[in-house]
Design a protein around this motif. Structure first.
Motif, PDB file in Angstrom:
ATOM      1  N   PHE A  18     -25.222 -41.219   4.062  1.00 59.25           N
ATOM      2  CA  PHE A  18     -23.862 -40.718   4.212  1.00 59.25           C
ATOM      3  C   PHE A  18     -23.670 -40.101   5.585  1.00 59.25           C
ATOM      4  CE2 PHE A  18     -20.968 -37.074   3.983  1.00 59.25           C
ATOM      5  CZ  PHE A  18     -19.803 -37.761   3.699  1.00 59.25           C
ATOM      6  N   TRP A  19     -24.671 -39.327   6.060  1.00 59.61           N
ATOM      7  CA  TRP A  19     -24.549 -38.673   7.351  1.00 59.61           C
ATOM      8  C   TRP A  19     -24.453 -39.695   8.473  1.00 59.61           C
ATOM      9  CZ3 TRP A  19     -27.250 -38.423  11.928  1.00 59.61           C
ATOM     10  CH2 TRP A  19     -26.836 -37.418  12.799  1.00 59.61           C
ATOM     11  N   ARG A  20     -25.274 -40.757   8.405  1.00 64.14           N
ATOM     12  CA  ARG A  20     -25.214 -41.796   9.450  1.00 64.14           C
ATOM     13  C   ARG A  20     -23.860 -42.461   9.472  1.00 64.14           C
ATOM     14  NH1 ARG A  20     -30.563 -43.087   7.918  1.00 64.14           N
ATOM     15  NH2 ARG A  20     -29.740 -44.610   6.459  1.00 64.14           N
ATOM     16  N   ARG A  21     -23.325 -42.799   8.313  1.00 67.10           N
ATOM     17  CA  ARG A  21     -22.021 -43.448   8.248  1.00 67.10           C
ATOM     18  C   ARG A  21     -20.940 -42.507   8.769  1.00 67.10           C
ATOM     19  NH1 ARG A  21     -22.218 -45.117   3.134  1.00 67.10           N
ATOM     20  NH2 ARG A  21     -21.478 -43.113   2.403  1.00 67.10           N
ATOM     21  N   ASP A  22     -21.024 -41.247   8.381  1.00 68.50           N
ATOM     22  CA  ASP A  22     -20.054 -40.257   8.820  1.00 68.50           C
ATOM     23  C   ASP A  22     -20.184 -40.000  10.320  1.00 68.50           C
ATOM     24  OD1 ASP A  22     -17.939 -38.543   8.142  1.00 68.50           O
ATOM     25  OD2 ASP A  22     -19.295 -36.824   8.282  1.00 68.50           O
ATOM     26  N   PHE A  23     -21.402 -39.976  10.833  1.00 67.85           N
ATOM     27  CA  PHE A  23     -21.628 -39.773  12.263  1.00 67.85           C
ATOM     28  C   PHE A  23     -20.957 -40.860  13.079  1.00 67.85           C
ATOM     29  CE2 PHE A  23     -24.173 -41.009  15.952  1.00 67.85           C
ATOM     30  CZ  PHE A  23     -24.055 -39.868  16.714  1.00 67.85           C
ATOM     31  N   TRP A  24     -21.124 -42.122  12.707  1.00 63.22           N
ATOM     32  CA  TRP A  24     -20.528 -43.215  13.474  1.00 63.22           C
ATOM     33  C   TRP A  24     -19.013 -43.230  13.354  1.00 63.22           C
ATOM     34  CZ3 TRP A  24     -23.037 -44.824  17.291  1.00 63.22           C
ATOM     35  CH2 TRP A  24     -24.413 -44.924  17.248  1.00 63.22           C
ATOM     36  N   ARG A  25     -18.498 -42.840  12.196  1.00 65.59           N
ATOM     37  CA  ARG A  25     -17.046 -42.776  12.036  1.00 65.59           C
ATOM     38  C   ARG A  25     -16.455 -41.691  12.943  1.00 65.59           C
ATOM     39  NH1 ARG A  25     -15.387 -42.677   6.128  1.00 65.59           N
ATOM     40  NH2 ARG A  25     -17.175 -41.327   6.217  1.00 65.59           N
ATOM     41  N   ARG A  26     -17.103 -40.519  12.988  1.00 61.75           N
ATOM     42  CA  ARG A  26     -16.624 -39.447  13.857  1.00 61.75           C
ATOM     43  C   ARG A  26     -16.784 -39.806  15.330  1.00 61.75           C
ATOM     44  NH1 ARG A  26     -19.753 -34.452  12.355  1.00 61.75           N
ATOM     45  NH2 ARG A  26     -21.200 -35.938  11.488  1.00 61.75           N
ATOM     46  N   THR A  27     -17.870 -40.471  15.692  1.00 67.79           N
ATOM     47  CA  THR A  27     -18.075 -40.882  17.079  1.00 67.79           C
ATOM     48  C   THR A  27     -17.000 -41.880  17.504  1.00 67.79           C
ATOM     49  OG1 THR A  27     -20.445 -40.557  16.822  1.00 67.79           O
ATOM     50  CG2 THR A  27     -19.729 -41.905  18.678  1.00 67.79           C
ATOM     51  N   TRP A  28     -16.698 -42.840  16.659  1.00 70.91           N
ATOM     52  CA  TRP A  28     -15.670 -43.835  16.965  1.00 70.91           C
ATOM     53  C   TRP A  28     -14.298 -43.165  17.102  1.00 70.91           C
ATOM     54  CZ3 TRP A  28     -15.507 -48.315  19.061  1.00 70.91           C
ATOM     55  CH2 TRP A  28     -14.408 -49.109  18.932  1.00 70.91           C
ATOM     56  N   ALA A  29     -13.993 -42.212  16.223  1.00 69.29           N
ATOM     57  CA  ALA A  29     -12.711 -41.504  16.297  1.00 69.29           C
ATOM     58  C   ALA A  29     -12.607 -40.717  17.603  1.00 69.29           C
ATOM     59  CB  ALA A  29     -12.561 -40.576  15.098  1.00 69.29           C
ATOM     60  N   MET A  30     -13.693 -40.087  18.028  1.00 71.77           N
ATOM     61  CA  MET A  30     -13.683 -39.333  19.284  1.00 71.77           C
ATOM     62  C   MET A  30     -13.508 -40.257  20.481  1.00 71.77           C
ATOM     63  SD  MET A  30     -13.891 -36.348  20.611  1.00 71.77           S
ATOM     64  CE  MET A  30     -14.741 -35.216  19.565  1.00 71.77           C
ATOM     65  N   LEU A  31     -14.130 -41.422  20.440  1.00 67.95           N
ATOM     66  CA  LEU A  31     -13.992 -42.391  21.524  1.00 67.95           C
ATOM     67  C   LEU A  31     -12.546 -42.874  21.648  1.00 67.95           C
ATOM     68  CD1 LEU A  31     -15.837 -43.982  23.540  1.00 67.95           C
ATOM     69  CD2 LEU A  31     -15.800 -45.807  21.863  1.00 67.95           C
ATOM     70  N   ILE A  32     -11.927 -43.175  20.530  1.00 64.40           N
ATOM     71  CA  ILE A  32     -10.526 -43.617  20.547  1.00 64.40           C
ATOM     72  C   ILE A  32      -9.637 -42.492  21.071  1.00 64.40           C
ATOM     73  CG2 ILE A  32      -8.590 -44.221  19.047  1.00 64.40           C
ATOM     74  CD1 ILE A  32     -10.609 -45.780  17.345  1.00 64.40           C
ATOM     75  N   LYS A  33      -9.876 -41.268  20.619  1.00 66.00           N
ATOM     76  CA  LYS A  33      -9.089 -40.116  21.072  1.00 66.00           C
ATOM     77  C   LYS A  33      -9.200 -39.931  22.582  1.00 66.00           C
ATOM     78  CE  LYS A  33      -9.827 -35.249  20.904  1.00 66.00           C
ATOM     79  NZ  LYS A  33     -10.022 -35.195  22.257  1.00 66.00           N
ATOM     80  N   GLU A  34     -10.396 -40.075  23.120  1.00 63.20           N
ATOM     81  CA  GLU A  34     -10.577 -39.892  24.555  1.00 63.20           C
ATOM     82  C   GLU A  34      -9.876 -40.991  25.352  1.00 63.20           C
ATOM     83  OE1 GLU A  34     -11.792 -37.342  26.209  1.00 63.20           O
ATOM     84  OE2 GLU A  34     -12.120 -36.322  24.310  1.00 63.20           O
ATOM     85  N   PHE A  35      -9.904 -42.229  24.875  1.00 66.03           N
ATOM     86  CA  PHE A  35      -9.190 -43.288  25.584  1.00 66.03           C
ATOM     87  C   PHE A  35      -7.684 -43.080  25.544  1.00 66.03           C
ATOM     88  CE2 PHE A  35     -13.081 -45.961  25.368  1.00 66.03           C
ATOM     89  CZ  PHE A  35     -13.153 -46.209  26.734  1.00 66.03           C
ATOM     90  N   ILE A  36      -7.172 -42.549  24.438  1.00 63.25           N
ATOM     91  CA  ILE A  36      -5.746 -42.236  24.366  1.00 63.25           C
ATOM     92  C   ILE A  36      -5.399 -41.145  25.377  1.00 63.25           C
ATOM     93  CG2 ILE A  36      -3.960 -41.203  22.899  1.00 63.25           C
ATOM     94  CD1 ILE A  36      -5.288 -42.690  20.537  1.00 63.25           C
ATOM     95  N   GLN A  37      -6.247 -40.134  25.484  1.00 64.09           N
ATOM     96  CA  GLN A  37      -6.005 -39.072  26.453  1.00 64.09           C
ATOM     97  C   GLN A  37      -6.073 -39.598  27.884  1.00 64.09           C
ATOM     98  OE1 GLN A  37      -4.554 -36.714  24.443  1.00 64.09           O
ATOM     99  NE2 GLN A  37      -5.443 -35.347  25.941  1.00 64.09           N
ATOM    100  N   LEU A  38      -7.015 -40.486  28.171  1.00 64.73           N
ATOM    101  CA  LEU A  38      -7.108 -41.050  29.517  1.00 64.73           C
ATOM    102  C   LEU A  38      -5.888 -41.893  29.846  1.00 64.73           C
ATOM    103  CD1 LEU A  38     -10.840 -42.068  29.884  1.00 64.73           C
ATOM    104  CD2 LEU A  38      -9.596 -40.327  31.150  1.00 64.73           C
ATOM    105  N   ARG A  39      -5.335 -42.566  28.857  1.00 62.42           N
ATOM    106  CA  ARG A  39      -4.146 -43.371  29.096  1.00 62.42           C
ATOM    107  C   ARG A  39      -2.946 -42.480  29.407  1.00 62.42           C
ATOM    108  NH1 ARG A  39      -2.955 -47.306  24.451  1.00 62.42           N
ATOM    109  NH2 ARG A  39      -2.240 -45.387  23.507  1.00 62.42           N
ATOM    110  N   ARG A  40      -2.901 -41.301  28.802  1.00 64.98           N
ATOM    111  CA  ARG A  40      -1.804 -40.377  29.064  1.00 64.98           C
ATOM    112  C   ARG A  40      -1.928 -39.690  30.411  1.00 64.98           C
ATOM    113  NH1 ARG A  40      -1.784 -37.210  23.361  1.00 64.98           N
ATOM    114  NH2 ARG A  40      -0.938 -38.893  22.091  1.00 64.98           N
TER     115      ARG A  40
END
Length: 69
Positions: A18-40
């Motif tokens: 569960f932790w591994r699955r949750d870790f990758w989901r949170r990492t992917w969400a953070m990556l998407i968030k950072e790209f959105i911020q860079l686009r702004r």
């Protein structure tokens, strides 16, 4: 229907999966968030790209590969 303890997976193994699955989901969400911020913010994007390029050019001209002695 009850499940006997002999047939269930150990708790540590299920939590680790569960932790591994949750870790990758949170990492992917953070990556998407950072790209959105860079686009702004174009200034931050420019600094992220341009500062390493300027450093590469400066170090490329500073390093001399000709032996002197």
């Amino acid at each position: 229907m009850t499940v006997s303890y002999a047939t269930r997976a150990p708790r540590s193994r299920t939590l680790a999966a569960f932790w591994r699955r949750d870790f990758w989901r949170r990492t992917w969400a953070m990556l998407i968030k950072e790209f959105i911020q860079l686009r702004r913010d174009r200034l931050s994007f420019g600094m992220i790209v341009m500062i390493p390029l300027v450093q590469l050019l400066l170090f490329g001209y500073a390093i001399n590969t000709n032996p002197r002695h």
